[in-house]
Design an enzyme around this catalytic site. Structure first.
Site, PDB file in Angstrom:
ATOM      1  N   ASN A 148     108.873   9.870 -25.544  1.00 19.39           N
ATOM      2  CA  ASN A 148     108.544   8.859 -26.547  1.00 19.39           C
ATOM      3  C   ASN A 148     107.067   8.464 -26.551  1.00 19.39           C
ATOM      4  OD1 ASN A 148     109.849   7.907 -24.016  1.00 19.39           O
ATOM      5  ND2 ASN A 148     109.028   5.934 -24.659  1.00 19.39           N
ATOM      6  N   SER A 196     119.768   7.373 -31.115  1.00 22.09           N
ATOM      7  CA  SER A 196     119.613   5.991 -31.560  1.00 22.09           C
ATOM      8  C   SER A 196     119.311   6.012 -33.052  1.00 22.09           C
ATOM      9  CB  SER A 196     118.455   5.339 -30.795  1.00 22.09           C
ATOM     10  OG  SER A 196     118.095   4.133 -31.420  1.00 22.09           O
ATOM     11  N   HIS A 198     118.143   3.926 -35.317  1.00 24.91           N
ATOM     12  CA  HIS A 198     116.957   3.363 -36.001  1.00 24.91           C
ATOM     13  C   HIS A 198     115.705   4.227 -35.868  1.00 24.91           C
ATOM     14  CE1 HIS A 198     114.667   1.377 -32.565  1.00 24.91           C
ATOM     15  NE2 HIS A 198     115.814   1.587 -31.972  1.00 24.91           N
ATOM     16  N   THR A 234     135.023  -4.097 -30.982  1.00 25.26           N
ATOM     17  CA  THR A 234     135.307  -3.848 -32.405  1.00 25.26           C
ATOM     18  C   THR A 234     134.265  -2.911 -33.006  1.00 25.26           C
ATOM     19  OG1 THR A 234     136.306  -6.015 -32.572  1.00 25.26           O
ATOM     20  CG2 THR A 234     135.623  -4.999 -34.641  1.00 25.26           C
ATOM     21  N   CYS A 324     109.255  -0.831 -25.917  1.00 24.99           N
ATOM     22  CA  CYS A 324     110.006  -1.627 -24.951  1.00 24.99           C
ATOM     23  C   CYS A 324     109.098  -2.215 -23.887  1.00 24.99           C
ATOM     24  CB  CYS A 324     111.069  -0.774 -24.280  1.00 24.99           C
ATOM     25  SG  CYS A 324     112.069   0.065 -25.460  1.00 24.99           S
TER      26      CYS A 324
HETATM   27  N1  PLP Z   1     115.266   6.562 -25.327  1.00 19.18           N
HETATM   28  C1  PLP Z   1     114.075   6.811 -25.903  1.00 19.18           C
HETATM   29  C2  PLP Z   1     113.373   8.101 -25.625  1.00 19.18           C
HETATM   30  C3  PLP Z   1     113.501   5.862 -26.756  1.00 19.18           C
HETATM   31  O1  PLP Z   1     112.308   6.119 -27.310  1.00 19.18           O
HETATM   32  C4  PLP Z   1     114.194   4.649 -26.995  1.00 19.18           C
HETATM   33  C5  PLP Z   1     113.592   3.595 -27.847  1.00 19.18           C
HETATM   34  O2  PLP Z   1     112.398   3.471 -27.935  1.00 19.18           O
HETATM   35  C6  PLP Z   1     115.445   4.455 -26.378  1.00 19.18           C
HETATM   36  C7  PLP Z   1     115.933   5.429 -25.545  1.00 19.18           C
HETATM   37  C8  PLP Z   1     116.222   3.188 -26.589  1.00 19.18           C
HETATM   38  O3  PLP Z   1     116.855   3.200 -27.839  1.00 19.18           O
HETATM   39  P1  PLP Z   1     117.362   1.835 -28.512  1.00 19.18           P
HETATM   40  O4  PLP Z   1     116.174   1.158 -29.084  1.00 19.18           O
HETATM   41  O5  PLP Z   1     118.317   2.276 -29.590  1.00 19.18           O
HETATM   42  O6  PLP Z   1     118.067   1.060 -27.463  1.00 19.18           O
END
Ligand code: PLP
Length: 379
Positions: A148, A196, A198, A234, A324
């Site tokens: 990422n 994921s 989004h 749910t 994050c």
């Molecule tokens: N894994 C990777 C490589 C990510 O880039 C991300 C989010 O930035 C996630 C996991 C976490 O995904 P989520 O935002 O849906 O919890």
């Protein structure tokens, strides 16, 4: 001022197809998919259809697709579910995993499991000898499909082959790869794979975990019998429908969009590396080994924090690597694993291009970056 969004690895806007597919499940067709009456049956049918479409996009079977609350839950479930089933032993994860994998592995280590951290080289590629070594005594290996922060694509098929030959479970976090790279779980031969929604134009708070038929794992969320008794709670019908619509759309447009987005990224990177002194690339621009949209730079003498602030004021949204950890002053674990010093790693800035971007965005972002770097260096 028209803002330029270059943080598509953090999140993407909901696609129009996903939005219109989801709309009626919030109000008109709001039934609980577990109810036996007609409203419930309609919701269950929509959920099944979404599962079928997502399975098709991944070349998986219907019953191998599990719905979760996002990439974080999918990753947690993959690692902790396998660990709970195994009871003890060692797992191995790469040094550049997203915190959803890395911190899950650390938590399991605190609970008494062994943990091997697989190193990467200066371009963020995992050390395959270390993967092979790890396969000797681990019950699970987890290496992401693509990183990422740097966009580095890992050799998932080869890692899966090594794991298979040692009888080790293999999980891959494909959160950044989905919608950018073809993901065929049969061809990749993975045991578990996380998505994921989004990140590819689907809704926030919805994820998928592919679990290959026959893989033995425990539930992470105990509760009702949803998700074939493996994940209580749910069902989010609108989320599933929106995710299916977004994934199908992303897969349908993948080859043309990936080429277009890669062109934008490469054009931007060429201008930055050629026009801004002291700009360094973290990772690689190689087509085979980098995602189309992600590029990461260091700018000598400037911190990422001040540069991002200045870019933001000029209307450019970028990031220091991982949304994050955006508020954290800790150096990037990924860049440090690649050999960048902790202090230098604080100068990193990630630009991630996506469907919303145009050539015009490349020019505006470059001009703003050039001005910001020069201004900050004079201060
Ligand atoms: N894994 C990777 C490589 C990510 O880039 C991300 C989010 O930035 C996630 C996991 C976490 O995904 P989520 O935002 O849906 O919890």
């Amino acid at each position: 001022m028209k803002r330029v969004y270059l943080d598509n690895a953090a999140t993407t806007p909901l696609s129009k197809e996903a939005e219109s597919a989801m709309a009626k499940y919030f109000s008109e067709e709001f039934g609980n998919a577990d109810s036996r009456h007609a409203d419930g049956r309609a919701a269950a049918a929509a959920l099944s259809s979404a599962r079928e479409r997502i399975a098709h996009c991944l070349n998986a079977s219907f019953e191998e697709i599990y719905f979760t609350s996002g990439g974080t839950e999918s990753d947690n479930w993959a690692l902790k579910g396998a660990a709970l089933r195994h009871g003890r032993g060692r797992l191995a994860v790469s040094a550049v995993e997203h915190p959803a994998v890395f911190e899950s592995a650390k938590q399991l280590e605190r609970l008494g499991y062994g943990l091997t951290v697989i190193p990467v080289d200066g371009e963020c590629a995992v050390d395959m000898r270390a993967v092979e070594e790890a396969c000797r005594d681990a019950f699970l290996v987890s290496v992401m499909t693509a990183n990422n922060e740097t966009g580095r694509i890992q050799p998932v098929r080869e890692i899966a082959r090594l794991c298979r030959s040692h009888g080790v479970l293999f999980h891959t976090d494909a959160v950044q790869a989905a919608g950018c790279l073809p993901l065929d779980v049969r061809e990749l031969d993975v045991d578990m794979l996380s998505l994921s929604a989004h990140k590819f134009g689907g809704p926030k708070g919805f994820g998928v975990l592919y679990i290959k038929n026959g893989v033995r794992t425990e539930a992470l969320l105990s509760g009702g019998e949803q998700e074939r008794g493996r994940r209580g709670g749910t069902s989010d019908v609108a989320g599933a429908v929106g995710t299916a619509a977004a994934l199908c759309e992303a897969v349908r447009c993948m080859s043309s969009e990936s080429a277009r987005v890669r062109g934008l990224k490469e054009g931007f990177a060429r201008r930055v590396l050629g026009g801004i002194s002291g700009a360094r690339l973290n990772g690689t621009l190689d087509k085979e080994s980098s995602l189309p949209g992600i590029v990461n730079f260091l700018f000598d003498g400037i911190t990422g924090e001040e540069l991002l602030f200045s870019l933001d004021l000029s209307g450019i949204s970028a990031s220091n690597g991982s949304a994050c950890s955006a508020g954290s002053s800790e150096p990037s674990r990924t860049l440090v694993a690649m050999g960048v010093s902790p202090s230098e790693s604080k100068g990193a800035v990630r630009f991630s291009f996506g469907r919303v971007n145009t050539e015009e965005d490349v020019s505006s972002a470059y001009d703003a970056l050039f001005a910001a770097v020069n201004r900050l260096r004079k201060m």
